[in-house]
Design an enzyme around this catalytic site. Structure first.
Site, PDB file in Angstrom:
ATOM      1  CB  CYS A 176      48.920  37.717  43.253  1.00  0.00           C
ATOM      2  SG  CYS A 176      49.960  38.431  41.977  1.00  0.00           S
ATOM      3  CD  GLU A 232      45.404  36.340  48.053  1.00  0.00           C
ATOM      4  OE1 GLU A 232      44.193  36.409  47.789  1.00  0.00           O
ATOM      5  OE2 GLU A 232      46.301  36.473  47.211  1.00  0.00           O
ATOM      6  CD  GLU A 237      48.142  34.782  35.727  1.00  0.00           C
ATOM      7  OE1 GLU A 237      48.570  34.333  36.811  1.00  0.00           O
ATOM      8  OE2 GLU A 237      48.481  34.321  34.623  1.00  0.00           O
ATOM      9  CE  LYS A 280      34.803  45.679  36.530  1.00  0.00           C
ATOM     10  NZ  LYS A 280      35.420  46.567  37.516  1.00  0.00           N
TER      11      LYS A 280
HETATM   12  P1  NDP Z   1      38.333  40.951  42.980  1.00  0.00           P
HETATM   13  O1  NDP Z   1      38.247  39.561  42.505  1.00  0.00           O
HETATM   14  O2  NDP Z   1      37.395  41.404  44.000  1.00  0.00           O
HETATM   15  O3  NDP Z   1      38.198  41.976  41.770  1.00  0.00           O
HETATM   16  C1  NDP Z   1      38.972  41.868  40.609  1.00  0.00           C
HETATM   17  C2  NDP Z   1      38.201  42.451  39.458  1.00  0.00           C
HETATM   18  O4  NDP Z   1      37.032  41.668  39.245  1.00  0.00           O
HETATM   19  C3  NDP Z   1      37.727  43.873  39.713  1.00  0.00           C
HETATM   20  O5  NDP Z   1      37.774  44.602  38.502  1.00  0.00           O
HETATM   21  C4  NDP Z   1      36.298  43.658  40.138  1.00  0.00           C
HETATM   22  O6  NDP Z   1      35.478  44.771  39.886  1.00  0.00           O
HETATM   23  C5  NDP Z   1      35.895  42.502  39.254  1.00  0.00           C
HETATM   24  N1  NDP Z   1      34.741  41.736  39.712  1.00  0.00           N
HETATM   25  C6  NDP Z   1      34.264  41.591  40.971  1.00  0.00           C
HETATM   26  N2  NDP Z   1      33.152  40.815  40.948  1.00  0.00           N
HETATM   27  C7  NDP Z   1      32.931  40.469  39.661  1.00  0.00           C
HETATM   28  C8  NDP Z   1      31.945  39.692  38.988  1.00  0.00           C
HETATM   29  N3  NDP Z   1      30.936  39.104  39.628  1.00  0.00           N
HETATM   30  N4  NDP Z   1      32.026  39.550  37.661  1.00  0.00           N
HETATM   31  C9  NDP Z   1      33.034  40.119  36.975  1.00  0.00           C
HETATM   32  N5  NDP Z   1      33.978  40.891  37.536  1.00  0.00           N
HETATM   33  C10 NDP Z   1      33.941  41.054  38.876  1.00  0.00           C
HETATM   34  O7  NDP Z   1      39.844  41.130  43.430  1.00  0.00           O
HETATM   35  P2  NDP Z   1      40.528  42.433  44.007  1.00  0.00           P
HETATM   36  O8  NDP Z   1      40.400  43.576  43.077  1.00  0.00           O
HETATM   37  O9  NDP Z   1      40.059  42.580  45.390  1.00  0.00           O
HETATM   38  O10 NDP Z   1      42.071  42.010  43.945  1.00  0.00           O
HETATM   39  C11 NDP Z   1      42.650  41.247  44.904  1.00  0.00           C
HETATM   40  C12 NDP Z   1      42.751  39.791  44.465  1.00  0.00           C
HETATM   41  O11 NDP Z   1      43.390  39.688  43.205  1.00  0.00           O
HETATM   42  C13 NDP Z   1      43.596  38.976  45.416  1.00  0.00           C
HETATM   43  O12 NDP Z   1      42.966  37.777  45.752  1.00  0.00           O
HETATM   44  C14 NDP Z   1      44.871  38.677  44.639  1.00  0.00           C
HETATM   45  O13 NDP Z   1      45.537  37.546  44.987  1.00  0.00           O
HETATM   46  C15 NDP Z   1      44.396  38.670  43.236  1.00  0.00           C
HETATM   47  N6  NDP Z   1      45.476  39.043  42.333  1.00  0.00           N
HETATM   48  C16 NDP Z   1      46.103  38.076  41.601  1.00  0.00           C
HETATM   49  C17 NDP Z   1      47.175  38.378  40.783  1.00  0.00           C
HETATM   50  C18 NDP Z   1      47.829  37.322  39.948  1.00  0.00           C
HETATM   51  O14 NDP Z   1      48.494  37.670  38.981  1.00  0.00           O
HETATM   52  N7  NDP Z   1      47.706  36.059  40.256  1.00  0.00           N
HETATM   53  C19 NDP Z   1      47.679  39.745  40.672  1.00  0.00           C
HETATM   54  C20 NDP Z   1      46.940  40.684  41.470  1.00  0.00           C
HETATM   55  C21 NDP Z   1      45.881  40.331  42.258  1.00  0.00           C
HETATM   56  P3  NDP Z   1      35.245  45.926  40.981  1.00  0.00           P
HETATM   57  O15 NDP Z   1      36.452  45.995  41.829  1.00  0.00           O
HETATM   58  O16 NDP Z   1      35.065  47.117  40.157  1.00  0.00           O
HETATM   59  O17 NDP Z   1      34.022  45.531  41.721  1.00  0.00           O
END
Ligand code: NDP
Length: 511
Positions: free
Chosen positions: A305, A403, A271, A196
């Site tokens: 990130c 962050e 991650e 997803k």
């Molecule tokens: P989110 O945690 O909001 O979302 C990430 C994914 O999780 C999306 O597909 C989102 O779906 C989904 N999601 C949200 N809520 C749920 C839930 N309750 N159950 C299952 N899946 C869920 O992060 P962001 O997309 O806002 O990305 C930013 C964050 O990601 C930052 O904190 C960043 O640091 C981290 N990140 C880390 C990386 C790493 O490699 N360490 C790399 C890139 C980002 P939807 O958006 O469709 O609601």
């Protein structure tokens, strides 16, 4: 500070490629393109130009169930898991080729949906393809172990087997790149998957699905659902037929994944966020460091990130270094993501933009000096912010610890290496860090004591496919990339072969 590049400067080539109406996408379930069972859809508005660029099927729990069932069936049938690695590798290599062939088309959609600049989106296509190539190589060299030192009557095989069905959930900041840090690794191991993407950037993951089918991937091995995290995503975390969760995103949702995994004790690989330190000693090459510091802090509009959001510099060279950093940062072009000259594109959505501006305003109220960055960039359309450099940040302030996920650089100083280490390690995160010094001993001793999964010495943000990537502390669990990245998706099975006469358990009084 440069004003944003005017949309009129978008090259004619790119403008001709802009969609005249939103693309309509279906989900990939069991090798077929399907709408959601409810028939519901959702749309994505480009943060760069406000245009609606995509319309997606909105998956509910029942859609996820179908996708998991397909992945389960494909895994249990064994045709993927037991396919000769040579044949699996051929499909991964072909996928890499197809990503390269379609790079312009995918990069355009990536830039439209995520707001990242087109030059960077284009570079990420090559980076992604390279990961698929790498996994093809690892698939063919992955193997277990054999023990023949266990006595005259026993030998053993330790088999490395695919873990099973994996739920893969990705964020919006590097859509194709992040799925390419997970999916080919899972496939190389012999797993099947339900994927997803983020609701904000679903297009390129679906196109990847097209390419996988074209490359010859059997039906059901990869299933892609589109929808929201709290419904579709949550079901992917909870589902009993899923063996592993591979998640990239925020630390808060990562913690939800860990909680959900407890229901059926799934393996979890995470991650998560970062608040990464760029530590500069007085003996560093300040010219090189200045360039890397702005790349680390402002690339992808800081929505990374790995964003090097904390500059921790030895006091004696602070002014000289900061002057160089500010001078370069002034040249950074904020503008339309489709302009080839732009270096910082649009912010993903209004909430993220408000968060970034809120942190800078809060720092001002705390008495921090804003050397650069006036908050939101005025523009007719789209969501843009200026990069900000904050001087005189105290290590206890929110901008020094939270962050932000935006182009905001906080400058702090140190007098001794111990103090630098204490500031760098105070973060609850531990994803990456950089050390700038011309002294080999400082580089080694400091790197050893930094609490982060990746340390760059005299550089920033390189990431060859061969090298494992992941976080300490609240930045995650497990590693992606490298051999470790494939091994994450495996289980070890120990098989012991006995031969010759066996000592009788009961008669010999053995216990
Ligand atoms: P989110 O945690 O909001 O979302 C990430 C994914 O999780 C999306 O597909 C989102 O779906 C989904 N999601 C949200 N809520 C749920 C839930 N309750 N159950 C299952 N899946 C869920 O992060 P962001 O997309 O806002 O990305 C930013 C964050 O990601 C930052 O904190 C960043 O640091 C981290 N990140 C880390 C990386 C790493 O490699 N360490 C790399 C890139 C980002 P939807 O958006 O469709 O609601």
């Amino acid at each position: 500070m440069n004003f944003p590049i005017h949309p009129a400067s978008i090259s004619r080539f790119m403008r001709a490629d802009l969609p005249t109406r939103p693309h309509q996408y279906k989900m990939l379930v069991d090798g077929k393109w399907t709408p959601s069972l409810s028939g519901e859809t959702f749309t994505r508005q480009s943060p760069g130009n406000d245009m609606i660029v995509g319309e997606y099927a909105k998956a509910g729990a029942a859609d996820v169930d179908l996708a998991v069932t397909a992945a389960r069936k494909a895994f249990d049938a064994g045709s993927w898991a037991y396919m000769a690695a040579e044949d699996r590798a051929r499909i991964l290599t072909r996928t890499a080729e197809l990503i390269r062939q379609n790079a312009d088309r995918i990069a355009l959609l990536e830039a439209l949906e995520s707001g990242k600049v087109i030059s960077q989106a284009r570079a990420e296509m090559d980076w992604s393809a390279n990961l698929w190539d790498y996994c093809a190589a690892v698939a063919r060299t992955l193997h277990g172990d054999s023990h023949n030192n266990l006595g005259a009557n026993l030998i053993a095989n330790v088999m490395r087997e695919p873990i099973g069905v994996v739920s893969i959930i990705t964020p919006w900041n590097f859509p194709l790149l992040i799925i390419s840090q997970k999916l080919p690794f899972a496939l190389a191991a012999g797993c099947t998957a339900v994927v997803k993407p983020s609701e904000f950037t679903s297009a390129t993951t679906l196109i990847l699905g097209e390419l996988l089918l074209e490359a010859g991937l059997p039906a059901g091995v990869v299933n892609i659902v589109t929808g929201f995290g709290n419904t579709a995503g949550q079901r992917m975390l909870d589902h009993a037929a899923v063996d592993m969760i591979s998640f990239t995103g925020s630390t808060n949702v990562g913690k939800l994944a860990v909680r959900a995994s407890a229901g059926t004790l799934k393996k979890v690989s995470l991650e998560l966020g970062g608040k990464n330190a760029q530590v500069v000693f007085a003996d560093a090459n300040l010219e090189e460091a200045a360039d890397a510091i702005i790349e680390g802090a402002f690339k992808n509009a800081g929505e990374s990130c790995n964003c090097g959001a904390r500059l921790i510099v030895e006091r004696s060279v602070r002014d000289e270094l900061v002057e160089r950093v500010v001078e370069r940062a002034r040249q950074v072009q904020v503008g339309d993501p489709l302009d080839p000259a732009a270096q910082i594109g649009a912010i993903i959505n209004q909430a993220q933009l408000d968060k970034i501006v809120g942190f800078v305003d809060g720092a001002k109220r705390d008495g921090v000096e804003v050397l650069l960055g006036e908050g939101r960039v005025p523009s007719d359309a789209g969501l843009f912010v200026y990069p900000s450099i904050l001087m005189g940040v105290d290590r206890h302030m929110p901008v020094a610890n939270d962050e932000i996920f935006g182009p905001v650089l906080s400058v702090m100083t140190f007098e001794t290496a111990e103090e630098a280490l204490s500031i760098a390690n105070q973060s609850e995160y531990g994803l990456s860090a950089a050390v700038w010094t011309s002294d080999y001993e400082t580089a080694i001793t400091f790197s050893r004591r930094l609490q982060a999964g990746t340390i760059w010495v005299n550089t920033y943000s390189s990431g060859p496919a061969e090298l494992p990537f992941g976080g300490y502390k609240q930045s995650g669990i497990g590693r992606e990339n490298g051999r470790a990245g494939v091994e994450e998706f495996t289980e070890l099975k120990t098989v012991q072969f006995h031969f010759g006469g066996r000592q009788n358990w009961w008669a010999n009084g053995r216990r």
